[in-house]
Design a protein around this motif. Sequence first.
Motif, mmCIF file in Angstrom:
data_model
loop_
_atom_site.group_PDB
_atom_site.id
_atom_site.type_symbol
_atom_site.label_atom_id
_atom_site.label_comp_id
_atom_site.label_asym_id
_atom_site.label_seq_id
_atom_site.Cartn_x
_atom_site.Cartn_y
_atom_site.Cartn_z
ATOM 1 N N LEU A 38 0.858 -1.186 0.000
ATOM 2 C CA LEU A 38 0.000 0.000 0.000
ATOM 3 C C LEU A 38 0.898 1.240 0.000
ATOM 4 O O LEU A 38 1.657 1.466 0.934
ATOM 5 C CB LEU A 38 -0.898 -0.014 1.246
ATOM 6 N N ASP A 39 0.832 2.023 -1.077
ATOM 7 C CA ASP A 39 1.775 3.132 -1.244
ATOM 8 C C ASP A 39 1.121 4.504 -1.121
ATOM 9 O O ASP A 39 1.733 5.451 -0.660
ATOM 10 C CB ASP A 39 2.444 3.003 -2.619
ATOM 11 N N ILE B 19 5.026 13.354 11.684
ATOM 12 C CA ILE B 19 5.229 13.273 10.228
ATOM 13 C C ILE B 19 6.544 13.952 9.830
ATOM 14 O O ILE B 19 6.794 15.113 10.170
ATOM 15 C CB ILE B 19 4.041 13.943 9.493
ATOM 16 N N GLY B 20 7.376 13.228 9.096
ATOM 17 C CA GLY B 20 8.688 13.745 8.726
ATOM 18 C C GLY B 20 8.649 14.694 7.543
ATOM 19 O O GLY B 20 9.422 15.656 7.462
ATOM 20 N N TYR B 21 7.782 14.428 6.595
ATOM 21 C CA TYR B 21 7.744 15.277 5.399
ATOM 22 C C TYR B 21 6.298 15.519 4.978
ATOM 23 O O TYR B 21 5.483 14.604 4.966
ATOM 24 C CB TYR B 21 8.486 14.608 4.229
ATOM 25 N N TYR B 22 6.020 16.774 4.645
ATOM 26 C CA TYR B 22 4.705 17.075 4.078
ATOM 27 C C TYR B 22 4.849 18.182 3.052
ATOM 28 O O TYR B 22 5.851 18.913 3.039
ATOM 29 C CB TYR B 22 3.700 17.480 5.169
ATOM 30 N N GLU B 23 3.879 18.280 2.167
ATOM 31 C CA GLU B 23 3.859 19.392 1.207
ATOM 32 C C GLU B 23 2.412 19.775 0.914
ATOM 33 O O GLU B 23 1.535 18.915 0.841
ATOM 34 C CB GLU B 23 4.613 19.041 -0.079
ATOM 35 N N ILE B 24 2.197 21.067 0.786
ATOM 36 C CA ILE B 24 0.839 21.592 0.629
ATOM 37 C C ILE B 24 0.794 22.479 -0.616
ATOM 38 O O ILE B 24 1.696 23.294 -0.825
ATOM 39 C CB ILE B 24 0.435 22.482 1.847
ATOM 40 N N ASN B 58 5.206 9.167 5.216
ATOM 41 C CA ASN B 58 5.675 8.421 6.381
ATOM 42 C C ASN B 58 6.079 7.025 5.891
ATOM 43 O O ASN B 58 5.620 6.011 6.381
ATOM 44 C CB ASN B 58 4.518 8.350 7.400
ATOM 45 N N GLY B 59 6.898 7.020 4.838
ATOM 46 C CA GLY B 59 7.244 5.758 4.195
ATOM 47 C C GLY B 59 6.195 5.330 3.190
ATOM 48 O O GLY B 59 6.391 4.413 2.393
ATOM 49 N N ALA B 60 5.035 5.993 3.207
ATOM 50 C CA ALA B 60 3.959 5.857 2.222
ATOM 51 C C ALA B 60 3.230 7.199 2.251
ATOM 52 O O ALA B 60 3.372 7.966 3.215
ATOM 53 C CB ALA B 60 3.022 4.720 2.581
ATOM 54 N N LYS B 84 0.291 8.750 8.967
ATOM 55 C CA LYS B 84 0.640 8.122 10.245
ATOM 56 C C LYS B 84 0.136 6.678 10.277
ATOM 57 O O LYS B 84 0.842 5.764 10.702
ATOM 58 C CB LYS B 84 -0.005 8.935 11.377
ATOM 59 N N LEU B 85 -1.077 6.497 9.768
ATOM 60 C CA LEU B 85 -1.703 5.185 9.727
ATOM 61 C C LEU B 85 -0.989 4.271 8.724
ATOM 62 O O LEU B 85 -0.916 3.060 8.911
ATOM 63 C CB LEU B 85 -3.163 5.391 9.288
ATOM 64 N N SER B 86 -0.448 4.861 7.668
ATOM 65 C CA SER B 86 0.070 4.064 6.559
ATOM 66 C C SER B 86 1.460 3.460 6.815
ATOM 67 O O SER B 86 1.710 2.324 6.479
ATOM 68 C CB SER B 86 0.101 4.900 5.281
#
Lengths: 429, 455
Positions: A38-39, B19-24, B58-60, B84-86
């Motif tokens: 799941l990506d 969360i390590g990385y985000y973009e908006i 978060n790795g996904a 976070k869930l992923s």
Amino acid sequence: MIDVIESLAEILNSKDVEWEIYWESGRSGSFRIERETLDRSQRKFYSGIGLRVGLNGKLGFSYITGIHHSRSELEKFVERTIKLAKVSEVPFRGFPVPSKVPEVKGIYDRKIEEIPFEDAHALALQYAEKMRELKEKETLSGSISLAFERYGVVNSNGVELEASSTYMGVSAYAVREDTPGNGSFYQSYRSLQGIEALEEAIMKAKEDAELSARAKRLEPYEGEVVLEPEAVLSIVEVLLENFYGDEVYYGRSRFSSFGDRVASEDFTLLDDSTLEGLPGSYPFDGEGTPGQRTTLIENGILKGFLLDHTYASLLGLKSTGNAVRSFRTVPSIGSSNLVVEPGKEGLEDFEGIIIKNVFGEHTANPVSGDFSLPVGLGYVVRDGELVPFKDNMLVGNVFDLLKTAEPGKAIKRISSFMAPRVKVHAKIV
Amino acid sequence: MEVERLIRSAEELARKHGIGYYEIRISRVVMTEVSMSNGQLRGLSSNSETGIGARAFNGAWGFSSANDFERFEKAIETAMKIAKLSRGESKIYTGDPVVDDAEMPVKRPFSDINIEEKVALVKETDSMLTGERIVNRNVSYRDTVVETFYFNSLGSEIRTVVPRIRFGFSVTAKENGEMQQYWKSFGGTLGWEMVEGIDISHWTSLVVEKARALLKASSPPSGEFQVIADPELTGLFIHEALGHAVEADLVKNGDSILAGKLGQKIAVDGLTVVDDPTLPGKFGSYIYDDEGIRAKRVEIIRDGVLVNYLNDRETAQYFGLEPNGHGRAQSYAHQPLVRMGNTYVEAGDWSFEEMLEEVKYGLYMIGDKGGQVDTANGTFTFGAREGYIIENGELRKMVRDVALSGKILDVLKSIRAIGKDVRIEYPGYCGKGQSVPVDDGGPHLLTKALVGGLK
């Protein structure tokens, strides 16, 4: 009626115009699995209001996003749309009047509306797990999407309708890593499906990938060919816009008169938005016209067009309830569920050349009818043995092809399309 | 300012959800559309909207979008909760923060042109498309200005303004039950000056004449033939036969016949193919991609050797490649995917006449009619609007509804001649689940392909 629509209707009623509000508020969740992992997961929210205003025979259209607006914002929205109607030269042919809307069963599933995101996410993880379990020589990918929408149409003639709908889409894609070959599967539903539907998707994609990896190009051939429902769908897509009322009105359709023979006498094609539980079903269209069953070709004879209110009026016909839209657009004509009716002949045990799927329909010419479509997967069946082929092209003319069509008995559903196998005379290069 | 509040809010939410990385991306889109059929105005609209698309990693990926202002902050939080869930195992390229404010220059902004003038353009064009045997005419005009504010957890803050215009017309001719269509489109990341530069009288006459001529054209032969593609068709050919197969997300998913072929010779000597979103004014141009990476010119094939894939933050990291800014989204409500910009074949040294002389029996094919590719099988198809049979180096009778098909790995090695007359002016939209504006082109090209004719 939700408050914002009530306020908007009140403002519009104080103006000397005819008006129509189309609103939507929806949410979707989708999950993309790549290489059995799941990506990408997403959850989208959208809402908006489209407004059409008729004034002195001319039409104005504009939209706003969101369904939380102050009275002054709504007033500005109305003024802007009226102003557009004043400068517009788009002809206005009135809006539909209220009429009885059918009850269409099975288009809303509370379980989809109420599913917590975590549960949908868990289902996607289960799907990825199933792929890891079933993986052999192929790479497996796929997706699940879930959507819920509430929408409505209100107009100055007294139409006041709203409905809820839900949707679930499942896709699977298998690519062989040893030799080039791939298979895919797609299906959509109106109710929540469990792991069985997901497993079926994976198995179907795997089967086709296995055949595709063994497939070689076939020698050129002309004669009897059986098209699987997937390939029948592609052929119907090449044909489809000839039934659109606007194409007929503007002289871009090959069809003009009802009663003309356009296909073999075994061939019947219809559009039906009232079928229970199908992805293309709805109780009313984007203008509030009731959904209905419309015969397009009956026993080879041209019987109907797909129409919205405007083009029905311009052609002197009645709307068939095929106005498709979102709040961002004015209605356009589209199909709901398309059905090729079953014929007399059972083609399940047919021996000869069978084409499973073709691609590139948009490169075909809908008005001349000529098409040349690469074969994604086909098979030759002789003495019960199946030899796959691919990379050929299926060539022909859709209007000529229909005159040779002999539908089989067993119907298969591909999302909002239903058809049996169909035997035709065709050419493969 | 609202954006500053959202930046602060995103920082806090990322901390809260780990969360390590985000973009908006927050985009404001202003758009005008005018369309006409047979002299009757069909559509006229002028609208604007603002929306947000938030992604967290978060790795996904977790993604959320909204178009109702009240849900903007909620969309950011939703994306982070999903990520976070992923919790996946993927990695992405992060790099240094970028702070920039960049607008594509225009001579005449759309906002300076009132809607009556846009309607007048459409009407005038419509009136020039009339004539014998023409049963249908369509004209459409559309302009958009997309102002996007992008920010990410690295500290990037990028504001861009991209204008885009598209104008086109088509006719249908009919005679003795035969029907044929012809069309022409113009487009670019330009202002109103684009339509002022078009010789409308020339192009409308050409479209009318071609549709009429096609009524008399016959279906092409079928089988494998030598084919000369015109610059427009070369663009479509290279987009389908190569471009999609070098999109690194497909390569990563085992879905490309070009997987594992970096550094290998996959085409003939002399073939160089480039994707360059920085070309000024082209329809597929952009300043930054939708992941905040600066657009750059990428050589895909250099002298027959596959030298690069088109990539995004995730695939650049996966393949250990330099990020090259090809993560593009249809809108704020879509996640970026690896996409092309302006794809073209660089010039060779053949003249068209020299190419013709090479062909004893074959086809000269003109104009983009769309295409599709099966990247895993390596098979593609594309259609041409018109064609001519070539016999002994000379153009003979006209053919219609020509579609071709080929195998990627064969056809790139079957190219026999590359022309010197490069043109990149064929705006279109490319679909891959999402639709994005692209441009393509190249010179005349002589190759071999399977022709699916009725004869």
